[in-house]
Design an enzyme around this catalytic site. Structure first.
Site, short mmCIF file in Angstrom:
data_model
loop_
_atom_site.label_atom_id
_atom_site.label_comp_id
_atom_site.label_asym_id
_atom_site.label_seq_id
_atom_site.Cartn_x
_atom_site.Cartn_y
_atom_site.Cartn_z
CE1 TYR A 154 -10.07 6.14 -8.36
CE2 TYR A 154 -9.68 8.42 -7.73
CZ TYR A 154 -10.48 7.46 -8.32
OH TYR A 154 -11.67 7.82 -8.88
CE LYS A 158 -10.05 7.13 -12.01
NZ LYS A 158 -10.91 6.69 -13.12
#
Ligand code: NAP
Length: 249
Positions: A154, A158
């Site tokens: 993640y 991001k």
């Protein structure tokens, strides 16, 4: 300046959480919405139609690389145009980095980063080919700035998405395509349920948020309307944190 009447927005992950909040806000500002996700989007459809705008729900998997051209083709066929693209669909998998399964890493990178690139590229090819401008809004994260913990894929996705936002802005600004990002703080959605259910983690997070509360999906709407509107015509490659002050702490 913030009026989106006559505009068409594509919002991925529009059926719940932040995507629903953004879809409803864009509709309230005047835009019709093509929503995309794997599941049904009845609640979002009702909210967009209550605002007097048209909604089409396209059930599709952003991890499938045939989805991006399908979305753009559907928007053009049904609405005749695309003005705004919100790359919001996203997933998170939690494990210590030493234990993280390769499949979890791959799935997260595919949906959160590769799909955003491919859909942005497909939309931009249409805009450039037709001599039109457009607005791309990527939904980044606090983990575009910070390392986080137990979310290796993640954080990589991001952080990558923020870099991609800047690169695409550099390449497309002169074409009249604005590429920007919103970085939500800690927002009350399914994505963050595990954090709220862990009493200790929940207390730690709340103690660090200057606003003293979790964000709600509706808190992102104003930022999305701004970046989708003529008010942001000279805003390129920016990231707007909507985080209750988290990054300022
Ligand atoms: P959520 O409530 O879990 O919603 C995720 C959305 O993405 C759903 O609409 C989901 O629909 C869609 N989605 C997931 N995988 C998909 C796939 N393979 N194909 C198509 N659609 C897919 O999470 P959220 O918090 O609203 O998250 C939205 C975005 O904000 C994500 O990019 C997330 O990383 C980001 N974000 C969230 C927070 C937060 O605190 N909540 C903070 C920073 C950033 P289906 O499952 O039906 O496909």
């Amino acid at each position: 300046m913030f009026d989106l009447s006559g505009r068409v927005a594509v919002v991925t992950g529009a059926g719940r959480g932040i995507g629903q909040g953004i879809a409803a806000a864009l509709a309230a500002a005047g835009a019709d919405v093509l929503g995309v996700q794997r599941g049904a989007m009845d609640e979002t459809e009702a909210r967009v139609e209550d605002a007097g705008r048209r909604f089409l729900g396209l059930r599709a998997d952003m991890a499938d690389r045939a989805t991006a051209p399908r979305i753009v083709a559907t928007a053009l066929e049904v609405f005749g145009r695309i003005d705004i693209l919100v790359n919001n669909a996203g997933i998170i998998r939690r494990a210590e980095a030493v234990d993280m399964a390769e499949a979890d890493w791959d799935d997260v990178l595919e949906v959160n980063l590769s799909a955003a690139f491919l859909l942005s590229r497909t939309a931009a090819r249409h805009w450039i080919g037709a001599g039109l401008g457009g607005k791309v809004i990527n939904i980044a994260s606090m983990l575009s700035f910070q390392g986080g913990i137990r979310v290796a894929g993640y954080t990589a996705s991001k952080s990558g998405l923020l870099g991609l936002t800047r690169l695409l802005a550099n390449e497309w600004a002169a074409r009249g395509i604005n590429v920007n990002a919103i970085a939500p703080g800690y927002i009350r959605t399914d994505n963050t349920r595990a954090l709220r259910e862990d009493a200790a983690r929940n207390a730690e997070i709340l103690a660090r948020i200057p606003a003293g509360r979790w964000g709600e999906p509706g808190d992102l709407g104003g930022a999305a309307v701004f970046l989708a509107s003529a008010a942001a015509d000279y805003v390129h490659g920016a990231v707007l944190p909507v985080d209750g002050g988290w990054l300022a702490r």
